[in-house]
Design an enzyme around this catalytic site. Structure first.
Site, PDB file in Angstrom:
ATOM      1  N   ASN A 288       9.292   4.465   3.107  1.00 51.74           N
ATOM      2  CA  ASN A 288       8.602   3.862   1.960  1.00 51.74           C
ATOM      3  C   ASN A 288       9.475   3.728   0.706  1.00 51.74           C
ATOM      4  O   ASN A 288       9.103   3.041  -0.247  1.00 51.74           O
ATOM      5  CB  ASN A 288       7.304   4.613   1.634  1.00 51.74           C
ATOM      6  CG  ASN A 288       6.175   4.348   2.611  1.00 51.74           C
ATOM      7  OD1 ASN A 288       5.350   5.226   2.891  1.00 51.74           O
ATOM      8  ND2 ASN A 288       6.094   3.140   3.150  1.00 51.74           N
TER       9      ASN A 288
ATOM     10  N   ASP B  18      -3.514   3.749   5.475  1.00 55.38           N
ATOM     11  CA  ASP B  18      -2.868   2.459   5.216  1.00 55.38           C
ATOM     12  C   ASP B  18      -3.854   1.445   4.631  1.00 55.38           C
ATOM     13  O   ASP B  18      -5.055   1.523   4.877  1.00 55.38           O
ATOM     14  CB  ASP B  18      -2.276   1.939   6.534  1.00 55.38           C
ATOM     15  CG  ASP B  18      -1.246   0.850   6.312  1.00 55.38           C
ATOM     16  OD1 ASP B  18      -0.710   0.734   5.189  1.00 55.38           O
ATOM     17  OD2 ASP B  18      -0.968   0.100   7.275  1.00 55.38           O
TER      18      ASP B  18
HETATM   19  C1  IPE Z   1       2.697   4.116   6.933  1.00 55.91           C
HETATM   20  O1  IPE Z   1       2.273   2.950   6.335  1.00 55.91           O
HETATM   21  C2  IPE Z   1       3.036   5.142   5.890  1.00 55.91           C
HETATM   22  C3  IPE Z   1       1.917   5.699   5.139  1.00 55.91           C
HETATM   23  C4  IPE Z   1       0.664   5.394   5.286  1.00 55.91           C
HETATM   24  C5  IPE Z   1       2.264   6.686   4.159  1.00 55.91           C
HETATM   25  P1  IPE Z   1       3.275   1.741   6.024  1.00 55.91           P
HETATM   26  O2  IPE Z   1       2.456   0.712   5.344  1.00 55.91           O
HETATM   27  O3  IPE Z   1       4.474   2.228   5.339  1.00 55.91           O
HETATM   28  O4  IPE Z   1       3.686   1.276   7.485  1.00 55.91           O
HETATM   29  P2  IPE Z   1       4.257  -0.131   7.986  1.00 55.91           P
HETATM   30  O5  IPE Z   1       5.373  -0.503   7.073  1.00 55.91           O
HETATM   31  O6  IPE Z   1       3.117  -1.082   7.926  1.00 55.91           O
HETATM   32  O7  IPE Z   1       4.672   0.131   9.395  1.00 55.91           O
HETATM   33  C1  IPE Z   2      -0.539   2.908   2.353  1.00 57.44           C
HETATM   34  O1  IPE Z   2      -0.918   1.676   1.875  1.00 57.44           O
HETATM   35  C2  IPE Z   2       0.085   3.779   1.286  1.00 57.44           C
HETATM   36  C3  IPE Z   2       1.529   3.986   1.465  1.00 57.44           C
HETATM   37  C4  IPE Z   2       2.257   3.570   2.452  1.00 57.44           C
HETATM   38  C5  IPE Z   2       2.206   4.728   0.410  1.00 57.44           C
HETATM   39  P1  IPE Z   2       0.102   0.469   1.746  1.00 57.44           P
HETATM   40  O2  IPE Z   2       0.706   0.508   0.397  1.00 57.44           O
HETATM   41  O3  IPE Z   2       1.056   0.464   2.884  1.00 57.44           O
HETATM   42  O4  IPE Z   2      -0.887  -0.780   1.856  1.00 57.44           O
HETATM   43  P2  IPE Z   2      -0.624  -2.134   2.602  1.00 57.44           P
HETATM   44  O5  IPE Z   2      -0.273  -1.807   4.026  1.00 57.44           O
HETATM   45  O6  IPE Z   2       0.489  -2.826   1.889  1.00 57.44           O
HETATM   46  O7  IPE Z   2      -1.926  -2.857   2.490  1.00 57.44           O
HETATM   47 MG    MG Z   3       0.971  -0.366   4.723  1.00 60.26          MG
END
Ligand code: IPE
Ligand code: IPE
Ligand code: MG
Length: 233
Positions: free
Chosen positions: A64, A16
């Site tokens: 996502n 993340d």
């Molecule tokens: C979890 O991260 C999913 C992945 C890393 C693929 P998210 O960024 O989607 O999670 P939330 O929305 O902060 O819970």
């Molecule tokens: C994780 O990084 C990747 C996916 C969930 C695909 P994020 O895209 O969730 O990054 P933040 O949480 O917005 O910083």
């Molecule tokens: Mg995230």
């Protein structure tokens, strides 16, 4: 120093912080995903070198899809572009690529690409890297129960072992350690069944900044934990 005793066999990573990493640099979120892919390569290589047997990477959750079409399209494009072009990297590092998630919900060309790369790397004797893509823990449990029902499992004989047999990768041991980068303390639907007794480790370091040092720190921390599995130590 990593102590070779008490080494995690299976590590899961919630990668993340890609978006925040890019936004902090005044870049578009998509640039964060590109940098996140490089971090994933570094960490896979480091994990292979450390002798970790199974590494599950949370690439894209069943939730996502709520993101903009641009961001979802970019991530799917990255998967499509790099999955096969990294074949040499998998071979050099003896990586067996596997999949977890709902492949029926993926664009068909991506699902086909995953299937073929998994087949081409199957049986490699190094680390098994499981890509959790269109993965959700609840979704996996629902699909497992459906498969059990379709296989004609006797309802009165359903128990934990029976459900576990229908999960996506029933031969893979439960994760010992689940890591989350970027400081958020939640599972976001990752390995809900399998992670029942995983040790959790949260790092404030954003995923694109991850190197071998962050992985080593997570493992050192894991090695100081006392796992009790509900018993008394
Ligand atoms: C979890 O991260 C999913 C992945 C890393 C693929 P998210 O960024 O989607 O999670 P939330 O929305 O902060 O819970
Ligand atoms: C994780 O990084 C990747 C996916 C969930 C695909 P994020 O895209 O969730 O990054 P933040 O949480 O917005 O910083
Ligand atoms: Mg995230």
């Amino acid at each position: 120093m990593i102590n070779p005793g008490g080494f995690p066999q299976h590590v899961g990573i919630i990668m993340d912080g890609n978006g925040r990493w890019a936004e902090a640099r005044g870049d578009r979120r998509t640039q964060g995903h590109l940098a996140g892919l490089q971090a994933a390569k570094r960490v896979v290589k480091a994990a292979a070198g450390m002798g970790i047997r199974y590494l599950t990477l949370y690439v894209f959750s069943t939730e996502n899809w709520k993101r903009t079409a641009e961001e979802v399209g970019f991530i799917m494009g990255l998967v499509k572009q790099y999955l096969r072009s990294e074949l040499e990297f998998y071979r050099e590092n003896s990586i067996w690529l596997r999949y977890a998630g709902d492949s029926a919900g993926l664009p068909p060309d991506i699902a086909a690409e995953i299937k073929s790369v998994c087949n081409e790397t199957a049986g490699a004797d190094g680390i098994q890297v499981i890509l959790a893509l269109n993965y959700g823990g609840r979704n996996e449990i629902v699909r497992a129960v459906k498969r059990a029902a379709l296989a004609g499992e006797d309802c009165s004989a359903i128990n934990e072992a029976a459900i576990a047999r229908y999960l996506d990768n029933p031969d893979v041991p439960d994760p010992d350690l689940i890591i989350r980068s970027a400081g958020e303390w939640r599972t976001s639907n990752f390995l809900l069944w399998e992670g029942a007794y995983a040790e959790y480790y949260v790092s404030s370091v954003l995923w694109p900044d991850w190197t071998e040092a962050e992985l080593a720190l997570a493992i050192e921390t894991y090695q100081k934990r006392k796992r009790k599995f509900g018993g008394v130590s």
